[in-house]
Design a protein around this motif. Structure first.
Motif, short mmCIF file in Angstrom:
data_model
loop_
_atom_site.label_atom_id
_atom_site.label_comp_id
_atom_site.label_asym_id
_atom_site.label_seq_id
_atom_site.Cartn_x
_atom_site.Cartn_y
_atom_site.Cartn_z
N ALA A 262 0.85 -1.19 0.00
CA ALA A 262 0.00 0.00 0.00
C ALA A 262 0.89 1.24 0.00
O ALA A 262 1.88 1.30 0.73
CB ALA A 262 -0.91 -0.01 1.22
N ARG A 263 0.54 2.21 -0.83
CA ARG A 263 1.38 3.40 -0.94
C ARG A 263 1.03 4.45 0.10
O ARG A 263 1.92 5.13 0.62
CB ARG A 263 1.22 4.01 -2.34
N TRP A 264 -0.24 4.59 0.43
CA TRP A 264 -0.70 5.68 1.27
C TRP A 264 -1.12 5.18 2.65
O TRP A 264 -1.85 4.20 2.76
CB TRP A 264 -1.86 6.42 0.61
N TYR A 265 -0.66 5.86 3.68
CA TYR A 265 -1.04 5.54 5.05
C TYR A 265 -1.51 6.82 5.75
O TYR A 265 -0.90 7.89 5.57
CB TYR A 265 0.14 4.95 5.84
N LEU A 266 -2.58 6.71 6.52
CA LEU A 266 -3.07 7.83 7.31
C LEU A 266 -2.71 7.60 8.77
O LEU A 266 -2.75 6.46 9.25
CB LEU A 266 -4.59 7.98 7.17
N PRO A 267 -2.36 8.65 9.49
CA PRO A 267 -2.01 8.47 10.91
C PRO A 267 -3.23 8.08 11.72
O PRO A 267 -4.36 8.46 11.39
CB PRO A 267 -1.48 9.85 11.32
#
Length: 803
Positions: free
Chosen positions: A324-329
């Motif tokens: 996965a490229r995008w991670y949210l805190p």
């Protein structure tokens, strides 16, 4: 006499005398002249105040003379003595003989102005000595906030200069000559623009550029993108609301877990491009293409940045290696106060996990009874054996109560107080417990997991319940603690009699000790806090898929990070091009030193916007790095132009007018001149003064910016948000009454500009791609409208083509 003064000065420099600077001869001569001549009084009040006199008696006499002068009464030894006598100060001033002596010993009344200057200069030196002592004490005290101490010290020094009475009275003749000189200079230049050019031709023709010493207010509503679906759940300190039901003033949660206020709600927008974002914990949100997210990009070594939904789609959901490229805190735990709870939270959790549905009884295994007896007794609930593995907090006889020493609490009565054990009610977590303090919520979770939780084969905490509502409540409880619970999944369980029941399960890696029962706590792997946060402290975006357009809406909150929590999993989500265009043109094209104070955007975001605007390439491509070959020469040229530009950016989010003033002064002294100051935006500024309300505070700030413009002789452009009242009108074009929080903005400003884009309110607008700049106030010229092109993909305003 002169030799004596020189000797005194020499001794003072050598440290031989610590007497504060003063000149009693000048003070006496000034007061004597004032007693003899009204002209001398007029000259004195231009320079001096009563507190400027070193000798207290002289201060009283000066105050009495100016009081009589202000009332239009004569000032002589007799009238001044009478005034002092009424105030009970005649004896302190030396009586009538002292006044007569002052009058008799005056060298010349015509020199009163010079005497006053000498008195004022010595008073300034004494103030300087006093301030120096205060600053020294401040330094020796070793303050906790050194930056604030330096700012306070600077303010004390500036205050000395501010208190000095300056000669602002000028004869018309000299003013006319200065005006003629300026006109001659402008005529020789042969240019229409006499101030700092903005780069917007029609606006410059109307304003003749931004004039020195002027305060320009640029008002606009917040951007109309960044929207979520109306049915999106939003956690609040009192429970839940939907995006569509939120109003200004409502309290929601910021990314740090602290409650924050909704400061703006947009109109409902339709016909937007919408996407469904799915996350690795099974949750999802529907947002429009322009909605912003604070995301970690693994392709950029986990660097965090603000990206839109469309940018994530364009750049791909997966990295090159398939991850996965995008991670949210993850959100921090909700910060809520301690609640007065009817049932001890740990005991309630135990009952919810393994208690009897219709009574206060519990089912507890023999090998665990010692632990639970200890925990319940500490909380005030003794456990009584009912047979087998059945226990209750209600005794079967009075003797059992008497055998228990300590506080006695009746669980069945307390459960009814919170709506449990009542009628056909099923087990659930009462709302007050879901919004209790962190300690109380964690104790509730520990009670549930000690009785019904487990540790799965992957070393994660797990919960499996046949009551779906209760399982959903526990999952919400886990989210409120800052953890990332997995997706709620259906599980079929076959009983010993071959009956199949449906249960609901979720598992997660906890960030806190979620078990008190030792045999379960020992099963959790011993992970370091760093590893827990690295692997389980963020949420991955697993898929982004287009969906049919739905009504959407955005809000603005006053949290420091501009993030708020959305969705049942409490996902953090995010909530100026015109002014930046002015700054870039002034610095790059006109080579005028320009200072930008950004309280909303950081250095990196401002720089990126300037680069996009100057290079005139698609903003999405410069953010995701997918540049075409033709883009690189444009970027190189833009970087070269911007590198040489005298443009300075300050992104301190806690600026005050005093700090802006100090930094602007230093920059002007260093660069030799300063042509333009931009503040983005005014409502985010704070004031050092303790104003009674926000309106008075904003009034103080706007007045301070106007004084700054006049003092440095530069135009100050301050961006301002507008009141949401305009959303209620059929015509959404702003008017002066829409300036938010204070009418003083209209009063102090020399020019008020409003930005209006019709396409934000009307999807079928014939003016798509254009913006109106409404000149609502122009102190020295005409008002009206100017038309600009808005290049959305370049985040740039541009001049319209001229026929």
């Amino acid at each position: 006499m002169v030799q004596a003064i020189d000797e005194a000065r020499r001794r003072a420099r050598q440290g031989g005398s610590r007497v504060p600077p003063h000149n009693l001869d000048a003070e006496q001569s000034l007061l004597g002249a004032m007693l003899l001549s009204r002209d001398a009084i007029a000259a004195a009040v231009e320079f001096c105040r009563a507190e400027d006199f070193y000798k207290p008696a002289h201060s009283h006499i000066f105050d009495a003379i100016t009081t009589l002068y202000g009332r239009g009464e004569p000032a002589d030894p007799v009238t001044v003595a009478d005034e002092l006598g009424r105030a009970g100060l005649l004896e302190a001033a030396g009586g009538l003989p002292a006044l007569v002596g002052l009058q008799a010993d005056t060298p010349a009344t015509t020199n009163a102005g010079r005497y006053a200057e000498i008195v004022e200069e010595h008073a300034l030196l004494r103030r300087l000595i006093g301030v120096a002592g205060e600053i020294a004490e401040m330094g020796y005290s070793v303050p906790e906030d050194v930056a604030a101490a330096v700012d306070q010290a600077e303010a004390l020094v500036f205050d000395i200069a501010e208190r000095r009475v300056t000669d602002s009275l000028k004869p018309l003749q000299s003013l006319l000559m200065a005006s003629l000189d300026r006109l001659e200079s402008l005529y020789t230049r042969g240019e229409l623009i006499t101030g700092v050019p903005t780069g917007y031709i029609d606006l410059d023709e109307r304003l003749y550029g931004l004039q020195p010493s002027s305060l320009v207010i640029v008002g606009a509503r917040p951007a109309m993108g960044k929207a979520l679906a109306l049915d999106t759940s939003i956690p609040t300190p009192d429970g839940w609301k939907t995006m569509g039901s939120l109003e200004v003033g409502d309290r929601v949660f910021g990314e740090a877990g602290a409650p924050c206020a909704v400061t703006y709600t947009s109109p409902v927008h339709e016909q937007r491009t919408c996407y469904r974002l799915e996350f690795d914990d099974g949750s999802s949100l529907v947002a429009d293409a322009d909605h912003q997210w604070m995301a970690y990009d693994v392709s950029l070594r986990d660097r965090s940045r603000v990206v839109t939904t469309q940018q994530m789609v364009d750049q791909g959901v997966r990295a090159g290696d398939g991850r996965a490229r995008w991670y949210l805190p993850l959100a921090h735990p909700l910060e809520l106060p301690e609640q007065d709870l009817p049932v001890d939270p740990y005991v309630l959790g135990c009952w919810l996990g393994d208690g009897h549905t219709k009574s206060a009884g519990l089912t507890i295994a023999d090998h665990d009874i010692a632990h639970f007896e200890r925990e319940f007794v500490v909380a005030g609930y003794p456990l009584f054996h009912r047979g087998g593995i059945e226990y209750s907090t209600s005794p079967s006889s009075a003797d059992a109560w008497r055998a228990f020493i300590g506080e006695r609490r009746e669980l069945s009565r307390e459960l009814r107080q919170v709506g449990l054990l009542a009628g056909d009610s099923t087990k659930h977590i009462p709302a007050v417990y879901l919004r209790a303090s962190f300690k109380q919520r964690l104790a509730l979770l520990q009670g549930i997991l000690d009785t019904e939780g487990d540790v799965d084969f992957q070393g994660r905490a797990e919960l499996c319940l046949s009551n779906r509502e209760l399982c959903e409540h526990v999952r919400e409880l886990v989210c409120s603690l800052g953890h990332k619970p997995g997706q709620l999944k259906e599980k079929r369980i076959r009983l010993l009699d071959d009956r199949v029941v449906i249960a609901w399960r979720f598992a997660w890696t906890p960030l806190d000790p979620v078990f008190r029962l030792p045999r379960k706590a020992e099963l959790l792997p011993d992970r370091s806090p760093e590893r827990k946060l690295r692997n389980h402290g963020r949420r991955a975006v697993t898929a982004i898929s287009p969906v049919d357009s739905v009504p959407v809406r955005c809000i603005t909150v006053d949290s420091p990070s501009h993030l708020y929590l959305a969705g049942e999993s409490m996902i953090p989500t995010h909530n100026t091009s015109f002014a930046l265009g002015m700054a870039a043109h002034a610095a790059v094209e006109a080579r005028i030193p320009t200072l930008v104070f950004s309280l909303e955007m950081g250095h990196e975001e401002i720089t990126q916007r300037l680069l996009v605007s100057e290079a005139r390439i698609d903003a999405g491509r410069i953010r995701n790095g997918r540049l075409a070959e033709a883009d690189w020469p444009k970027i190189s040229q833009a970087v070269a132009r911007l590198s040489d530009a005298p443009l300075f950016i300050d992104d301190n989010p806690n600026l005050t007018v005093m700090e802006i003033r100090a930094k602007a002064r230093r920059l002007k002294a260093r660069e030799g001149r300063l042509g333009l100051i931009i503040v983005d935006y005014l409502q985010l500024m704070s004031s050092r003064t303790t104003a009674e309300n926000r309106q008075l505070e904003v009034s103080s700030i706007s007045r301070g910016l106007k004084v700054l413009a006049r003092e440095l002789e530069v135009p100050v452009v301050a961006l301002s948000q507008l009141s949401r009242n305009l959303e209620m009108r059929a015509d959404k074009r702003p008017v002066l009454a829409d300036l938010r929080e204070s009418g003083s903005l209209e009063q102090d400003a020399d020019v008020v500009l409003f930005l209006y884009r019709d396409e934000m309110y009307n999807a079928e607008s014939a003016d798509r791609g254009t913006a109106e700049v409404i000149v609502a106030k122009h102190r020295n010229g005409p008002t009206g409208k100017c038309q600009l092109a808005f290049l959305d993909h370049h985040t740039r305003f541009a001049n319209m083509a001229r026929v």
